[in-house]
Design a protein around this motif. Structure first.
Motif, PDB file in Angstrom:
ATOM      1  N   GLN A  16       0.928  -1.206   0.158  1.00  0.00           N
ATOM      2  CA  GLN A  16      -0.012   0.065  -0.037  1.00  0.00           C
ATOM      3  C   GLN A  16       0.918   1.206   0.007  1.00  0.00           C
ATOM      4  O   GLN A  16       2.278   1.220   0.373  1.00  0.00           O
ATOM      5  N   ASP A  17       0.380   2.259  -0.645  1.00  0.00           N
ATOM      6  CA  ASP A  17       1.117   3.699  -0.463  1.00  0.00           C
ATOM      7  C   ASP A  17       0.755   4.054   1.126  1.00  0.00           C
ATOM      8  O   ASP A  17      -0.143   4.141   1.527  1.00  0.00           O
ATOM      9  N   ALA A  18       2.125   4.392   1.518  1.00  0.00           N
ATOM     10  CA  ALA A  18       1.996   4.860   3.066  1.00  0.00           C
ATOM     11  C   ALA A  18       1.104   6.414   2.760  1.00  0.00           C
ATOM     12  O   ALA A  18       1.275   7.213   1.928  1.00  0.00           O
ATOM     13  N   ALA A  19       0.437   6.506   3.989  1.00  0.00           N
ATOM     14  CA  ALA A  19      -0.207   7.897   4.216  1.00  0.00           C
ATOM     15  C   ALA A  19       0.666   9.091   4.502  1.00  0.00           C
ATOM     16  O   ALA A  19       1.718   8.656   5.306  1.00  0.00           O
ATOM     17  N   VAL A  20       0.073  10.030   4.250  1.00  0.00           N
ATOM     18  CA  VAL A  20       0.775  11.258   4.612  1.00  0.00           C
ATOM     19  C   VAL A  20       0.917  11.487   6.168  1.00  0.00           C
ATOM     20  O   VAL A  20      -0.193  11.148   7.003  1.00  0.00           O
ATOM     21  N   GLY A  21       2.142  11.668   6.723  1.00  0.00           N
ATOM     22  CA  GLY A  21       2.182  11.603   8.213  1.00  0.00           C
ATOM     23  C   GLY A  21       2.741  10.178   8.648  1.00  0.00           C
ATOM     24  O   GLY A  21       3.416  10.589   9.942  1.00  0.00           O
ATOM     25  N   GLU A  22       2.694   9.346   8.038  1.00  0.00           N
ATOM     26  CA  GLU A  22       3.244   8.226   8.516  1.00  0.00           C
ATOM     27  C   GLU A  22       4.630   7.998   8.181  1.00  0.00           C
ATOM     28  O   GLU A  22       5.359   8.748   7.537  1.00  0.00           O
ATOM     29  N   ARG A  23       5.342   7.088   9.314  1.00  0.00           N
ATOM     30  CA  ARG A  23       6.635   7.037   8.964  1.00  0.00           C
ATOM     31  C   ARG A  23       7.029   5.707   7.993  1.00  0.00           C
ATOM     32  O   ARG A  23       6.374   4.434   8.329  1.00  0.00           O
ATOM     33  N   VAL A  24       8.051   5.802   7.373  1.00  0.00           N
ATOM     34  CA  VAL A  24       8.681   4.647   6.605  1.00  0.00           C
ATOM     35  C   VAL A  24      10.028   4.502   6.885  1.00  0.00           C
ATOM     36  O   VAL A  24      10.621   5.353   7.043  1.00  0.00           O
TER      37      VAL A  24
ATOM     38  N   MET B  21      -1.856  -0.057  -5.349  1.00  0.00           N
ATOM     39  CA  MET B  21      -0.519   0.703  -5.297  1.00  0.00           C
ATOM     40  C   MET B  21       0.290   0.722  -6.545  1.00  0.00           C
ATOM     41  O   MET B  21       0.886   1.652  -6.669  1.00  0.00           O
ATOM     42  N   LEU B  22       0.001  -0.330  -7.445  1.00  0.00           N
ATOM     43  CA  LEU B  22       0.710  -0.634  -8.681  1.00  0.00           C
ATOM     44  C   LEU B  22      -0.455  -0.053  -9.749  1.00  0.00           C
ATOM     45  O   LEU B  22       0.423   0.152 -10.817  1.00  0.00           O
ATOM     46  N   ASP B  23      -1.381   0.294  -9.507  1.00  0.00           N
ATOM     47  CA  ASP B  23      -2.219   0.651 -10.714  1.00  0.00           C
ATOM     48  C   ASP B  23      -2.028   1.935 -11.341  1.00  0.00           C
ATOM     49  O   ASP B  23      -2.110   1.921 -12.641  1.00  0.00           O
ATOM     50  N   HIS B  24      -1.191   2.720 -10.629  1.00  0.00           N
ATOM     51  CA  HIS B  24      -0.803   4.189 -11.231  1.00  0.00           C
ATOM     52  C   HIS B  24       0.516   4.348 -11.600  1.00  0.00           C
ATOM     53  O   HIS B  24       1.199   5.383 -11.892  1.00  0.00           O
ATOM     54  N   ARG B  25       1.215   3.262 -11.372  1.00  0.00           N
ATOM     55  CA  ARG B  25       2.502   3.304 -11.552  1.00  0.00           C
ATOM     56  C   ARG B  25       3.115   2.718 -12.907  1.00  0.00           C
ATOM     57  O   ARG B  25       2.240   1.842 -13.504  1.00  0.00           O
ATOM     58  N   LEU B  26       3.952   3.031 -13.517  1.00  0.00           N
ATOM     59  CA  LEU B  26       4.683   2.515 -14.815  1.00  0.00           C
ATOM     60  C   LEU B  26       5.824   1.542 -14.172  1.00  0.00           C
ATOM     61  O   LEU B  26       6.404   1.733 -13.246  1.00  0.00           O
ATOM     62  N   LEU B  27       5.447   0.266 -14.731  1.00  0.00           N
ATOM     63  CA  LEU B  27       6.140  -0.925 -14.079  1.00  0.00           C
ATOM     64  C   LEU B  27       6.930  -1.560 -14.844  1.00  0.00           C
ATOM     65  O   LEU B  27       6.798  -1.716 -16.345  1.00  0.00           O
ATOM     66  N   SER B  28       8.113  -2.134 -14.474  1.00  0.00           N
ATOM     67  CA  SER B  28       9.019  -3.092 -15.110  1.00  0.00           C
ATOM     68  C   SER B  28       8.716  -4.474 -14.685  1.00  0.00           C
ATOM     69  O   SER B  28       8.974  -4.570 -13.367  1.00  0.00           O
ATOM     70  N   VAL B  29       8.318  -5.200 -15.527  1.00  0.00           N
ATOM     71  CA  VAL B  29       8.189  -6.771 -15.265  1.00  0.00           C
ATOM     72  C   VAL B  29       9.087  -7.898 -15.705  1.00  0.00           C
ATOM     73  O   VAL B  29       9.293  -7.719 -16.917  1.00  0.00           O
ATOM     74  N   ARG B  30       9.972  -8.355 -14.840  1.00  0.00           N
ATOM     75  CA  ARG B  30      10.911  -9.186 -15.132  1.00  0.00           C
ATOM     76  C   ARG B  30      10.804 -10.528 -14.891  1.00  0.00           C
ATOM     77  O   ARG B  30      10.664 -10.895 -13.667  1.00  0.00           O
TER      78      ARG B  30
END
Length: 157
Positions: free
Chosen positions: A49-57, A96-105
């Motif tokens: 999942q994409d982390a929410a604003v304010g969350e720590r990663v 979280m992958l829907d909106h990204r350009l992906l490299s599938v290897r």
């Protein structure tokens, strides 16, 4: 040959060695805590999942392809502070992958890359099924195409 697939996230144990360390100790391990300032922008490799604003990663270098092959690889990843391993449905990718350009290897049994394609996230499931039609492909890795960061693994289901 089955083209069904299952996405596999990292386990939350990937972050355990960093827990409780001081900023100085983290720096010595080339790791650091970041506070999320935008969403999307910090995709968690455990929760998928994409982390929410304010969350720590935690940002650190991870050996995502720790194999005896010329294709062994390490790269930067983010893990949300309190992430739990994702359990994706068969033949589906995390949002979280829907909106990204992906490299599938695709990799063979000797852990060598035998196919690599770039695809828009929403179109990736059909590409994955197509790649798994190739009997020499044992497993896949999905990366963000621009920065090249590892996201998750995909296995036949």
């Amino acid at each position: 040959m089955s083209a069904d697939f299952q996405v596999v996230s990292l386990n939350e144990t990937a972050i355990h060695r960093y827990r409780g360390l001081s900023d100085q100790a983290l720096q010595a391990l080339n790791a650091r805590w970041l506070t999320v300032d935008k969403n999307p922008g910090y995709p968690c490799r455990v929760s998928l999942q994409d982390a929410a604003v304010g969350e720590r990663v935690l940002a650190f270098s991870y050996a995502h392809h720790n194999v005896s092959s010329a294709y062994a690889a390490t790269g930067p990843i983010f893990i949300r502070e309190f992430a739990h391993a994702a359990h994706c449905e068969k033949n589906t990718l995390p949002k979280m992958l829907d909106h990204r350009l992906l490299s599938v290897r695709g990799y063979n049994a000797e852990c060598n890359m035998v196919v690599a394609e770039v695809v828009e996230g929403k179109r990736a499931p059909s590409l994955i099924r197509q790649i798994f039609q190739n009997s020499s492909v044992e497993y896949l890795h999905i990366h963000n195409a621009g920065p090249g960061c590892f996201n998750c693994s995909v296995i036949r289901s």
